[in-house]
Design a protein around this motif. Structure first.
Motif, mmCIF file in Angstrom:
data_model
loop_
_atom_site.group_PDB
_atom_site.id
_atom_site.type_symbol
_atom_site.label_atom_id
_atom_site.label_comp_id
_atom_site.label_asym_id
_atom_site.label_seq_id
_atom_site.Cartn_x
_atom_site.Cartn_y
_atom_site.Cartn_z
ATOM 1 N N LEU A 265 0.827 -1.196 0.000
ATOM 2 C CA LEU A 265 0.000 0.000 0.000
ATOM 3 C C LEU A 265 0.866 1.252 0.000
ATOM 4 C CD1 LEU A 265 -2.661 1.590 0.345
ATOM 5 C CD2 LEU A 265 -2.403 1.271 2.818
ATOM 6 N N CYS A 266 0.511 2.179 -0.849
ATOM 7 C CA CYS A 266 1.147 3.489 -0.880
ATOM 8 C C CYS A 266 0.075 4.549 -0.668
ATOM 9 C CB CYS A 266 1.825 3.709 -2.230
ATOM 10 S SG CYS A 266 2.540 5.350 -2.429
ATOM 11 N N ALA A 267 0.387 5.505 0.192
ATOM 12 C CA ALA A 267 -0.550 6.586 0.449
ATOM 13 C C ALA A 267 0.194 7.909 0.413
ATOM 14 C CB ALA A 267 -1.221 6.403 1.812
ATOM 15 N N GLN A 268 -0.455 8.926 -0.179
ATOM 16 C CA GLN A 268 0.138 10.274 -0.198
ATOM 17 C C GLN A 268 -0.926 11.284 0.213
ATOM 18 O OE1 GLN A 268 -0.709 12.748 -2.710
ATOM 19 N NE2 GLN A 268 -1.780 11.465 -4.219
ATOM 20 N N ASP A 269 -0.467 12.300 0.949
ATOM 21 C CA ASP A 269 -1.404 13.305 1.449
ATOM 22 C C ASP A 269 -1.145 14.671 0.833
ATOM 23 O OD1 ASP A 269 0.214 13.780 4.735
ATOM 24 O OD2 ASP A 269 0.950 14.009 2.682
ATOM 25 N N MET A 270 -0.544 14.689 -0.344
ATOM 26 C CA MET A 270 -0.201 15.948 -1.007
ATOM 27 C C MET A 270 -1.151 16.275 -2.153
ATOM 28 S SD MET A 270 3.929 15.404 -0.952
ATOM 29 C CE MET A 270 3.844 13.673 -1.392
ATOM 30 N N ASN A 271 -2.195 15.487 -2.295
ATOM 31 C CA ASN A 271 -3.189 15.691 -3.351
ATOM 32 C C ASN A 271 -2.572 15.607 -4.752
ATOM 33 O OD1 ASN A 271 -5.950 16.040 -3.975
ATOM 34 N ND2 ASN A 271 -5.624 18.206 -4.430
ATOM 35 N N HIS A 272 -1.562 14.760 -4.897
ATOM 36 C CA HIS A 272 -0.905 14.610 -6.186
ATOM 37 C C HIS A 272 -1.745 13.772 -7.139
ATOM 38 C CE1 HIS A 272 3.434 15.496 -4.603
ATOM 39 N NE2 HIS A 272 2.696 16.580 -4.767
ATOM 40 N N GLU A 273 -1.678 14.152 -8.415
ATOM 41 C CA GLU A 273 -2.414 13.400 -9.429
ATOM 42 C C GLU A 273 -1.695 12.109 -9.815
ATOM 43 O OE1 GLU A 273 -3.863 17.459 -9.405
ATOM 44 O OE2 GLU A 273 -1.827 16.670 -9.600
ATOM 45 N N TYR A 274 -0.382 12.178 -9.943
ATOM 46 C CA TYR A 274 0.382 11.050 -10.478
ATOM 47 C C TYR A 274 1.000 10.228 -9.350
ATOM 48 C CZ TYR A 274 0.339 13.472 -15.034
ATOM 49 O OH TYR A 274 -0.022 14.084 -16.203
ATOM 50 N N MET A 275 0.949 8.927 -9.541
ATOM 51 C CA MET A 275 1.619 8.027 -8.599
ATOM 52 C C MET A 275 2.325 6.939 -9.371
ATOM 53 S SD MET A 275 -1.044 7.853 -5.390
ATOM 54 C CE MET A 275 0.196 7.238 -4.227
ATOM 55 N N TYR A 276 3.404 6.399 -8.748
ATOM 56 C CA TYR A 276 4.300 5.466 -9.439
ATOM 57 C C TYR A 276 4.749 4.369 -8.488
ATOM 58 C CZ TYR A 276 4.915 9.929 -11.952
ATOM 59 O OH TYR A 276 4.704 11.122 -12.593
ATOM 60 N N TRP A 277 4.998 3.202 -9.048
ATOM 61 C CA TRP A 277 5.660 2.122 -8.314
ATOM 62 C C TRP A 277 6.947 1.754 -9.049
ATOM 63 C CZ3 TRP A 277 5.287 0.368 -3.627
ATOM 64 C CH2 TRP A 277 4.069 0.452 -2.941
ATOM 65 N N TYR A 278 8.048 1.723 -8.273
ATOM 66 C CA TYR A 278 9.349 1.345 -8.799
ATOM 67 C C TYR A 278 9.874 0.142 -8.017
ATOM 68 C CZ TYR A 278 9.764 6.085 -10.822
ATOM 69 O OH TYR A 278 9.587 7.247 -11.532
ATOM 70 N N ARG A 279 10.795 -0.562 -8.643
ATOM 71 C CA ARG A 279 11.595 -1.538 -7.905
ATOM 72 C C ARG A 279 13.058 -1.166 -8.062
ATOM 73 N NH1 ARG A 279 11.413 -7.574 -10.027
ATOM 74 N NH2 ARG A 279 13.403 -7.625 -8.914
ATOM 75 N N GLN A 280 13.822 -1.467 -7.001
ATOM 76 C CA GLN A 280 15.241 -1.163 -7.006
ATOM 77 C C GLN A 280 16.006 -2.399 -6.605
ATOM 78 O OE1 GLN A 280 16.769 1.709 -4.100
ATOM 79 N NE2 GLN A 280 18.184 2.469 -5.648
ATOM 80 N N ASP A 281 16.850 -2.868 -7.495
ATOM 81 C CA ASP A 281 17.677 -4.038 -7.243
ATOM 82 C C ASP A 281 19.112 -3.595 -6.976
ATOM 83 O OD1 ASP A 281 15.587 -5.207 -9.720
ATOM 84 O OD2 ASP A 281 15.605 -6.065 -7.711
#
Lengths: 114, 114
Positions: B22-38
């Protein structure tokens, strides 16, 4: 295709010296570049950004230089401090401008020697 | 403001198990992203969303699904975990605007699949 790469994976500097971290990009159509700092166990933090219509931008102790002719970006950190030890990533805005996607480079680990 | 938060911080799964990050943001942003880092690599985009109810594939979407039912939340699902999905997962968000594409990152979720 788009790719962002770094010339050196690691960099060691003496405390108090200036650091220069380099980044090469391949997409000449990219119009926005950004540097992030990532400390161990944390998410990336914004440092500074620059648009393609600029050659240089300065922040607090940091300067980003953009050379569009050779598609090269650099981050200069003045008077490095122990707290500057981290991995630094450059990223460029992808050609698909509708989603504001960023393409990240591999990262450079900066180590500050006392 | 809490910024971008991620739940859980750590998780160990067995091959074939499923889970949701789960990802949550409280900045009222329109765009959200999921990344992976190896290890030794930059961030790679898995999926992203340009608004509530919309999702799109990124660079490495296979084996993952996402949903954005509410503007402030972006869920990343693994239906049948594989060892190749062992990674650190970062969520990010950004506001829509000309040139305003700084992405704000969460602290990450470290996932191990055995």
């Amino acid at each position: 295709g788009e790719s962002v790469g770094l010339h050196l994976p690691t960099l060691s500097v003496q405390e108090g010296d200036n650091s220069i971290i380099n980044c090469a990009y391949s997409n000449s159509a990219s119009d926005y570049f950004i540097w992030y700092k990532q400390e161990s166990g944390k998410g990336p933090q914004f440092i500074i950004d620059i648009r393609s219509n600029m050659d240089k931008r300065q922040g607090q102790r940091v300067t980003v230089l953009l050379n569009k002719t050779v598609k090269h970006l650099s981050l200069q950190i003045a008077a490095t401090q122990p707290g500057d030890s981290a991995v630094y990533f450059c990223a460029e805005k992808a050609a698909d401008q509708g989603a504001q996607k960023l393409v990240f480079g591999q990262g450079t680990r900066l180590t500050i020697n006392p | 403001n809490a910024g971008v938060t991620q739940t859980p911080k750590f998780r160990v799964l067995k091959t074939g198990q499923s889970m949701t990050l789960l990802c949550a943001q409280d900045m009222n942003h329109e765009y959200m992203y999921w990344y992976r880092q190896d290890p030794g690599m930059g961030l790679r985009l898995i999926h992203y969303s340009v608004g509530e109810g919309t999702t799109a594939k990124g660079e490495v979407p296979d084996g993952y699904n996402v949903s954005r039912l509410k503007k402030q939340n972006f869920l990343l699902g693994l239906e049948s975990a594989a060892p190749s999905q062992t990674s650190v997962y970062f969520c990010a968000s950004s506001r829509f605007g000309q040139g305003l594409i700084e992405q704000y990152f969460g602290p990450g979720t470290r996932l191990t699949v055995t």
